[in-house]
Design an enzyme around this catalytic site. Structure first.
Site: not given
Length: 229
Positions: A9, A58-60, A67, A121
């Site tokens: 991150d 991890d783009l959610k 798209t 979370t």
């Protein structure tokens, strides 16, 4: 045995790659999140893959089906190993993503595992205006849809793991919000230690700051792996 995924991150590739270089002999999986990917683009995926890592992007994803389908196609071309999308995007969005993965398999291209996000979370009870259900019930409902629609796995906190695994034992569960017993929660609220999460049934543990901000990150990784074996 559960897999450890280290969350890189960071904002800049230089920071992420420096940490990846430290961990490369000790960790199989790393996570690239929205901040790093937005700043560096696909090149960061390519660099990490060349170092031998499996990469969770991890783009959610949460958008209209067409798209999301196109985004999944791009992820396949980047050789991403896992990709996240919101289950709340609905059945058409999820199935469009899964169809694109299946198309990639038929073309003998690289195809990522698709993991559906339930409830973040970082969210506490009462922080979702307009939703009357408690968080645990919402997570269980979304997990049911994820299973029904054919996702490879779901993302949920450790607190919901036991119930989900009891209902859907074949559904892979990825658990963020993992903290060592002595570390700070940071902006996470529904947290659990690595050993607790594995005992509850987690298949993948995502851990970032407790490792990447540690003075001895390799020592923390070794402690985590020892605790979940």
């Amino acid at each position: 045995m559960a897999k450890l995924i280290v969350a890189l991150d960071y904002t800049y590739a230089s920071e992420a790659l420096a940490m990846a270089n430290i961990l490369k002999k000790h960790v199989e999986w790393v996570k690239v999140g929205l901040e790093l990917f937005t700043h560096e683009g696909p090149s960061i995926i390519q660099l990490l893959k060349r170092m031998g890592f499996k990469v969770m992007l991890d783009l959610k994803l949460f958008d209209i089906p067409n798209t999301v389908k196109g985004s999944v196609r791009s992820a396949c071309l980047m050789d991403v190993d896992m990709l996240t999308l919101h289950i709340l995007g609905g059945e058409h969005m999820i199935k469009a993503a899964l169809n694109e993965v299946q198309s990639s398999i038929q073309k003998k291209s690289h195809s990522p595992l698709l993991f559906g996000v339930t409830i973040l979370t970082s969210i506490k009870q009462g922080e979702l205006p307009g939703y009357n259900q408690d968080i645990a019930s919402m997570v269980l409902n979304l997990a049911a849809y994820g299973q029904q629609w054919g996702l490879h796995g779901i993302v949920c906190s450790g607190q919901e793991l036991t119930k989900i695994k009891a209902l859907y034992p074949s559904l892979s569960c990825l658990t963020p919000g993992i903290r060592m017993s002595y570390s700070q929660k940071d902006d996470q609220h529904r947290v659990m230690t690595p050993s607790e999460a594995v005992k509850a049934g987690s298949d993948f543990l995502v851990i970032g700051r407790p490792i990447t901000q540690a003075e001895q990150p390799i020592k923390i990784v070794e402690d985590i792996i020892s605790s979940i074996m």
